[in-house]
Design a protein around this motif. Structure first.
Motif, PDB file in Angstrom:
ATOM      1  N   ILE A 115       0.845  -1.188   0.000  1.00  0.00           N
ATOM      2  CA  ILE A 115       0.000   0.000   0.000  1.00  0.00           C
ATOM      3  C   ILE A 115       0.885   1.244   0.000  1.00  0.00           C
ATOM      4  CG2 ILE A 115      -1.735   1.335   1.277  1.00  0.00           C
ATOM      5  CD1 ILE A 115      -2.901  -1.251   0.202  1.00  0.00           C
ATOM      6  N   HIS A 116       0.610   2.140  -0.957  1.00  0.00           N
ATOM      7  CA  HIS A 116       1.331   3.413  -1.065  1.00  0.00           C
ATOM      8  C   HIS A 116       0.318   4.535  -0.904  1.00  0.00           C
ATOM      9  CE1 HIS A 116       4.926   1.427  -2.843  1.00  0.00           C
ATOM     10  NE2 HIS A 116       4.003   0.552  -3.194  1.00  0.00           N
ATOM     11  N   ARG A 117       0.652   5.512  -0.076  1.00  0.00           N
ATOM     12  CA  ARG A 117      -0.217   6.683   0.115  1.00  0.00           C
ATOM     13  C   ARG A 117       0.589   7.932  -0.209  1.00  0.00           C
ATOM     14  NH1 ARG A 117      -2.979   7.017   5.670  1.00  0.00           N
ATOM     15  NH2 ARG A 117      -0.838   7.337   6.346  1.00  0.00           N
ATOM     16  N   ASP A 118       0.040   8.724  -1.123  1.00  0.00           N
ATOM     17  CA  ASP A 118       0.703   9.963  -1.555  1.00  0.00           C
ATOM     18  C   ASP A 118       2.163   9.714  -1.943  1.00  0.00           C
ATOM     19  OD1 ASP A 118      -1.623  11.434  -1.245  1.00  0.00           O
ATOM     20  OD2 ASP A 118      -1.170  11.921   0.856  1.00  0.00           O
ATOM     21  N   GLY A 119       2.386   8.611  -2.652  1.00  0.00           N
ATOM     22  CA  GLY A 119       3.713   8.288  -3.172  1.00  0.00           C
ATOM     23  C   GLY A 119       4.654   7.617  -2.197  1.00  0.00           C
ATOM     24  N   LYS A 120       4.237   7.413  -0.947  1.00  0.00           N
ATOM     25  CA  LYS A 120       5.100   6.771   0.053  1.00  0.00           C
ATOM     26  C   LYS A 120       4.617   5.353   0.330  1.00  0.00           C
ATOM     27  CE  LYS A 120       6.318  11.024   2.411  1.00  0.00           C
ATOM     28  NZ  LYS A 120       6.152  11.815   3.608  1.00  0.00           N
ATOM     29  N   HIS A 121       5.579   4.440   0.435  1.00  0.00           N
ATOM     30  CA  HIS A 121       5.251   3.055   0.762  1.00  0.00           C
ATOM     31  C   HIS A 121       4.824   3.006   2.227  1.00  0.00           C
ATOM     32  CE1 HIS A 121       6.608  -1.436   0.588  1.00  0.00           C
ATOM     33  NE2 HIS A 121       5.294  -1.300   0.544  1.00  0.00           N
ATOM     34  N   LEU A 122       3.554   2.735   2.463  1.00  0.00           N
ATOM     35  CA  LEU A 122       2.984   2.801   3.801  1.00  0.00           C
ATOM     36  C   LEU A 122       3.000   1.440   4.502  1.00  0.00           C
ATOM     37  CD1 LEU A 122       1.515   4.637   5.859  1.00  0.00           C
ATOM     38  CD2 LEU A 122      -0.620   4.040   4.703  1.00  0.00           C
ATOM     39  N   LYS A 141      -5.278 -10.530   9.229  1.00  0.00           N
ATOM     40  CA  LYS A 141      -4.316  -9.575   8.670  1.00  0.00           C
ATOM     41  C   LYS A 141      -3.175  -9.362   9.659  1.00  0.00           C
ATOM     42  CE  LYS A 141      -4.124  -4.624   7.363  1.00  0.00           C
ATOM     43  NZ  LYS A 141      -3.107  -3.944   7.965  1.00  0.00           N
ATOM     44  N   ILE A 142      -1.961  -9.430   9.130  1.00  0.00           N
ATOM     45  CA  ILE A 142      -0.796  -8.912   9.838  1.00  0.00           C
ATOM     46  C   ILE A 142      -0.127  -7.948   8.864  1.00  0.00           C
ATOM     47  CG2 ILE A 142      -0.498 -10.940  11.313  1.00  0.00           C
ATOM     48  CD1 ILE A 142       1.910 -11.718   9.556  1.00  0.00           C
ATOM     49  N   PHE A 143       0.739  -7.085   9.364  1.00  0.00           N
ATOM     50  CA  PHE A 143       1.286  -6.057   8.484  1.00  0.00           C
ATOM     51  C   PHE A 143       2.610  -5.540   9.003  1.00  0.00           C
ATOM     52  CE2 PHE A 143      -1.199  -4.028  11.727  1.00  0.00           C
ATOM     53  CZ  PHE A 143      -0.452  -2.934  12.102  1.00  0.00           C
ATOM     54  N   GLN A 144       3.301  -4.858   8.112  1.00  0.00           N
ATOM     55  CA  GLN A 144       4.511  -4.112   8.445  1.00  0.00           C
ATOM     56  C   GLN A 144       4.276  -2.664   8.040  1.00  0.00           C
ATOM     57  OE1 GLN A 144       7.528  -4.946  10.013  1.00  0.00           O
ATOM     58  NE2 GLN A 144       7.646  -2.716   9.983  1.00  0.00           N
ATOM     59  N   LEU A 145       4.331  -1.763   9.011  1.00  0.00           N
ATOM     60  CA  LEU A 145       4.284  -0.326   8.739  1.00  0.00           C
ATOM     61  C   LEU A 145       5.711   0.099   8.398  1.00  0.00           C
ATOM     62  CD1 LEU A 145       2.795   2.418   8.792  1.00  0.00           C
ATOM     63  CD2 LEU A 145       3.396   2.560  11.213  1.00  0.00           C
ATOM     64  N   HIS A 146       5.877   0.772   7.273  1.00  0.00           N
ATOM     65  CA  HIS A 146       7.232   1.136   6.832  1.00  0.00           C
ATOM     66  C   HIS A 146       7.694   2.434   7.473  1.00  0.00           C
ATOM     67  CE1 HIS A 146       7.626  -2.169   4.066  1.00  0.00           C
ATOM     68  NE2 HIS A 146       6.346  -1.985   3.786  1.00  0.00           N
ATOM     69  N   ALA A 147       8.976   2.504   7.762  1.00  0.00           N
ATOM     70  CA  ALA A 147       9.576   3.680   8.397  1.00  0.00           C
ATOM     71  C   ALA A 147       9.344   4.906   7.540  1.00  0.00           C
ATOM     72  CB  ALA A 147      11.083   3.447   8.589  1.00  0.00           C
ATOM     73  N   GLY A 148       9.071   5.997   8.202  1.00  0.00           N
ATOM     74  CA  GLY A 148       8.852   7.252   7.500  1.00  0.00           C
ATOM     75  C   GLY A 148       7.448   7.398   6.939  1.00  0.00           C
ATOM     76  N   ALA A 149       6.613   6.388   7.192  1.00  0.00           N
ATOM     77  CA  ALA A 149       5.245   6.441   6.655  1.00  0.00           C
ATOM     78  C   ALA A 149       4.361   7.280   7.558  1.00  0.00           C
ATOM     79  CB  ALA A 149       4.686   5.032   6.544  1.00  0.00           C
TER      80      ALA A 149
END
Length: 149
Positions: A115-122, A141-149
């Motif tokens: 998932i990308h929001r406003d061009g950032k990998h979220l 669902k499990i997930f990884q929130l990406h740094a800087g998101a």
């Protein structure tokens, strides 16, 4: 090649050919459910009704924070999503998603969604699905929130 080996090879090819369209149909159905219920329901529109169309009522999201795992029910999550949508000001964010994996075994499947929001990998999301009589439903669902998101 013996007649026996030829018959076995032909049967194997026929089996693979018969399964390929079914696997492709399952992949397309899974991507459609995930796109509508998860991508549109959660990230684009914040719409609990869309979420309920594709998530099983016993769905759980598992959130890992500081080594502690917390389960979140569908009702808890839809309430959060709707509240966030109501509080949103300004234009809706630009959401882009891609399926980096859809793996199906019988009535079970997993989808890895970026998932990308406003061009950032979220997020990198791992969604587990089961096939029910009414179709594929997201059950976990499990997930990884990406740094800087």
């Amino acid at each position: 090649m013996s007649l026996y080996a030829s018959v076995l090879a032909a049967a194997g090819l026929a089996l693979l050919a018969a399964r390929a369209p079914a696997a492709e149909d399952d992949r397309k159905a899974i991507e459609a459910v995930v796109t509508r219920a998860y991508v549109e329901g959660v990230h684009v529109k914040g719409d609990a009704a869309l979420m309920r169309e594709g998530f099983h009522r016993d769905f759980r999201m598992l959130v890992l924070r500081d080594g502690v795992m917390t389960p979140v029910t569908l009702e808890e999550w839809t309430a959060r999503v709707e509240k966030s949508a109501r509080e949103r000001t300004g234009p809706a964010p630009a959401i882009r998603h891609e399926f980096s994996l859809v793996d199906v075994t019988g009535n079970a499947a997993v989808a890895r969604v970026e998932i990308h929001r406003d061009g950032k990998h979220l997020f990198t999301d791992y969604l587990s699905l089961y096939r029910f009589p009414e179709g594929w439903r997201i059950v976990a669902k499990i997930f990884q929130l990406h740094a800087g998101a």
